[in-house]
Each structure stands twice: as C-alpha cells, then as structure tokens.
Design an enzyme around this catalytic site. Structure first.
Site, PDB file in Angstrom:
ATOM      1  CE  LYS A 109      44.548   7.835  31.641  1.00  0.00           C
ATOM      2  NZ  LYS A 109      43.494   8.923  31.555  1.00  0.00           N
TER       3      LYS A 109
HETATM    4  N1  GLU Z   1      44.298  11.127  28.680  1.00  0.00           N
HETATM    5  C1  GLU Z   1      43.026  12.143  28.428  1.00  0.00           C
HETATM    6  C2  GLU Z   1      42.007  12.270  29.428  1.00  0.00           C
HETATM    7  O1  GLU Z   1      41.938  11.396  30.238  1.00  0.00           O
HETATM    8  C3  GLU Z   1      42.386  11.686  27.124  1.00  0.00           C
HETATM    9  C4  GLU Z   1      42.621  10.707  26.559  1.00  0.00           C
HETATM   10  C5  GLU Z   1      42.125  10.668  24.772  1.00  0.00           C
HETATM   11  O2  GLU Z   1      41.937  11.716  24.180  1.00  0.00           O
HETATM   12  O3  GLU Z   1      41.972   9.565  24.222  1.00  0.00           O
HETATM   13  O4  GLU Z   1      40.593  12.469  28.893  1.00  0.00           O
END
Ligand code: GLU
Length: 419
Positions: A109
């Site tokens: 993240k």
């Molecule tokens: N931000 C989204 C989540 O928390 C998508 C993450 C992604 O597609 O890599 O799942």
C-alpha cells in the site's frame, strides 16, 4: 510501545485480527513472527511546486508488506490522515485480501499525506510524478503494482504509469492497475469493488435463504466503493435508505434515488445540499434502522462506543478496517453477521489482477467476461469461507483470515526462509 500509542495504532488493531485467526491454526511461532512484520517500509519526501510558485514538501509512503505469493499489490491513498502506521495496516490487509481470493500477489500500500480536494490538477500531477519517480526502483509489474485508493483515480494511475515508463524507457502498463481504458485499463475495474460488495452481500443473503429484493440498506461513504455498491444494490432490488459522505448523511425510508445522488455528487463534488433525503450526521447514518449496513468510507468507523447502537443485522465491509476489534466483538455478541473487508471489498483487487494479466498478454477482455470471472472468484471463495465458518464455529472474519493465512504459510514453507 506505550499504551496510548498502541490504542491509536491501526496496524496494532489489524494484528489482533491476525492473532485471533492464527490461534485456530497450527502455525509455528517463526511463521507468525514473519507474517506480523512488514517486509519493507519506504518513506519519501515529495518536493513540488504549488501553482503560485511556492515549493512545498509532502511525505509519501510505500509499504511492501509481503511478497510470498507474488509481487506486492495495493492502492495509493491521498488523504490528510495518511501515516506510516495506517499504510502499514492497509498493506497488511492487502496481503490477506489477495490470499483470501487466491490471486498471485503479496500485499502493499502507498500513500501521500495531502488533501487532494485543495490541490489543483496540475499540483496533483506534479506530486504523483515525483512520488512515482521516488519509487521507480521498487515498483514494477513483477515487484509491486499500485492501484487507486481513497483520493486517487484512473488519472493518477495514468501519471504514475507514464512517469515510470519514462524512467525505464519503455511503455509499462502493468506497473499499475486501475488505469484508464485507453492505456491498458480493464473494462469493469472502476465498478469492481462496488460490484464485489453487491455480489458478496447477495451470497451472504443466499445462505439465509434471502435475496437483495426488499432489503433496506445503509451505505456509509459515497466514493468509488460506496456509490457503485449503492447503485448496484439498488439495481438488484434493495432499497437504499441512507447514504453519507464527509459532509453528512441523508436518510429516506422510501429509498434514495442513487443515480440522482451520484449525478449530484459529481456536479457538486460532494453530497452537500442533496435533497433526496432528510439530512443527518455521519454518526447517525451508522445507527439508522436497516437490514444491512455497508461502511464504505475509512477505517475505525464502528467502535466499542457505537457498535452497540448498530441496528442492522448484517454488516458488509466495503472499506478497509471499518470495524475495530472491540466493535467486532460487540457485533458478534449481538448476533450481527459481519462480512469482512478482506472478502467484501476484494472485487477491486481481483479485477486489478485481471487488468495486470490482460496488460501482460496485450489482449483485452469484454466487460461481461470480466464480470463473470469476478463473480466466479468471489462466490467460490465466499462459499469456502462460509463453510469454514460453520464447520469451525468461527466468524466469517476469522474464517477468511484462516483461509488466507493458511495459503500464505503454505507458500512460505515451500519457498523456505532465506537467511
Ligand atoms: N485500493 C483497493 C483496495 O484496497 C484496490 C487495490 C488494488 O487494486 O490493488 O483493495
């Protein structure tokens, strides 16, 4: 760590869920130690020029929590509340989310501590490009693949992809997912998280011999997840009796017209002034009488303080970490079922996986194909987790973590520990 710090730590809360599930599995202490530590945490300074010529410096993060099952995967958040602790928790959740739906990624993240609502498009572009440039060595289709999250969108991904491509001197669509269709995005990706929320809600209702028809649903948060989930739930026969965004909540027993709320929010950049329901506070939204509550905003919304007042009989977590462990126990003791984030909002990363695969093939699927495969993956994994929760007499959250931890530990054991 002092108790005070421990109390506000999002990562500390997240680890509690891991520990509760791990207690039901026979995993060695060493494995547990590895999995409760992030692989890599990167902090970067992002100098950029404001439109008025002034130079400012923001802070950006990228946490690559785990690589056991594949490249790190997870969004980039632009929000004033972004901290290393929060990004670490979110990267931790991505690890279990990817394993819950059995896609070949680890967890990651990123985030930049900023308020995108007060920045111009040009400023956002400069911040994104500098942030991407700072991460060039550690991201890539086989290393770490970012995506949108709160405060970022397909345009942000386009800037990121372009900057990365310029640095490596070749076009690299697979470095990020959630891109616009024109540059290698996937059909169905924008709606995927909300669609996943709708699909798992329907799957849970099916186990109760119910359908979405006639269910009264409250959705907290009206960003990409909440707005699409509300629209699709309504399309499938549910009545959306409450919605909210940062400006407050809107309650209408007869049902809110979600399409007009979306049009209103697009035009006014928020729901502020929306007349489709009686105006209430954000806190009241969570406590409205309804059948199903979908927290789809930020973490720590349902707490030990307000969980006792939740009136829904089912909570489906559209956001990451919206329920604190304390609230989770209160909801459980009150007989309220919780479909956990790592399953309920996994539709987004699942279609991100499809996008990454399509980019690598250079061959793109029809939207119906994307949606069908998404449904397959979510329903199949929901079923497995639901059966485990019944067989082992644990909550859906614990069953999801158990499934995910088991998958990661199996891969970790086969790979071995390089020391
Ligand atoms: N931000 C989204 C989540 O928390 C998508 C993450 C992604 O597609 O890599 O799942």
């Amino acid at each position: 760590m002092s108790t005070a710090v421990r109390e506000v730590s999002v990562f500390g809360d997240a680890i509690q869920y891991f520990n509760e599930a791990a207690a039901n599995l026979e995993i060695e202490e060493g494995m547990r130690r590895i999995l409760t530590h992030p692989s890599r945490q990167v902090i970067v300074s992002i100098p950029f020029q404001r439109d008025n010529g002034e130079i400012e410096v923001y802070t950006g993060y990228r946490v690559q929590y785990n690589f056991t099952r594949g490249p790190a995967k997870g969004g980039i958040r632009y929000h004033p509340g972004v901290t290393l602790d929060e990004v670490t928790a979110l990267a931790f959740w991505m690890t279990w989310k990817c394993a819950t739906v059995d896609i070949p990624f680890g967890g990651g993240k990123g985030g930049v501590t900023c308020d995108p609502n007060v920045l111009s498009l040009g400023e956002l572009e400069r911040i994104t490009r500098r942030y991407a440039a700072e991460l060039v060595e550690i991201v890539g289709p086989d290393k770490d693949v970012p995506a949108p999250d709160v405060g970022t969108n397909p345009q942000t991904m386009a800037w990121f992809m372009d900057t990365y491509s310029m640095h490596v001197r070749q076009s690299m669509p697979g470095v990020v997912t959630g891109k616009p269709l024109e540059i290698g995005g996937s059909r169905g990706r924008v709606e995927a998280t909300g669609r996943g929320v709708m699909l798992v809600t329907a799957a849970q209702l099916a186990t109760e011999k119910r359908t979405l028809k006639g269910q009264r649903i409250v959705v907290q948060g009206f960003g990409n997840v909440g707005s699409v989930a509300a629209m699709l739930l309504q399309e499938h026969g549910a009545t959306i009796v409450g919605i909210s965004d940062v400006t407050g909540g809107y309650h209408n027993e007869k049902g809110i017209d979600v399409k007009s709320a979306i049009a209103y929010a697009q035009e006014h950049h928020s729901l502020d002034g929306f007349r489709g329901g009686e105006r209430i506070s954000n806190a009241q939204t969570l406590e409205l009488p309804c059948d199903i509550l979908v927290p789809a905003a930020l973490e720590k919304q349902l707490t030990g303080e307000n969980a006792a007042r939740v009136q829904a009989r089912l909570v489906v977590e559209g956001a990451n970490g919206p329920t604190t462990p304390e609230a989770d126990h209160v909801l459980h003791s009150r007989g309220i079922t919780v479909v956990p984030d790592i399953l309920a909002n996994a539709g987004g990363v699942t279609v991100s996986y499809f996008e990454w695969a399509q980019d690598r093939m250079g061959y793109f699927w029809k939207e119906s194909e994307v949606n069908e495969r998404l449904k397959d993956i979510l329903e199949h994994n929901f079923e497995a987790i639901h059966s485990m929760s019944k067989a082992r007499n644990v909550t859906l959250r614990t069953a999801a973590y158990m499934t995910a931890i088991d998958r990661v530990v199996k891969s970790l054991k086969i790979r071995g520990v390089y020391a």
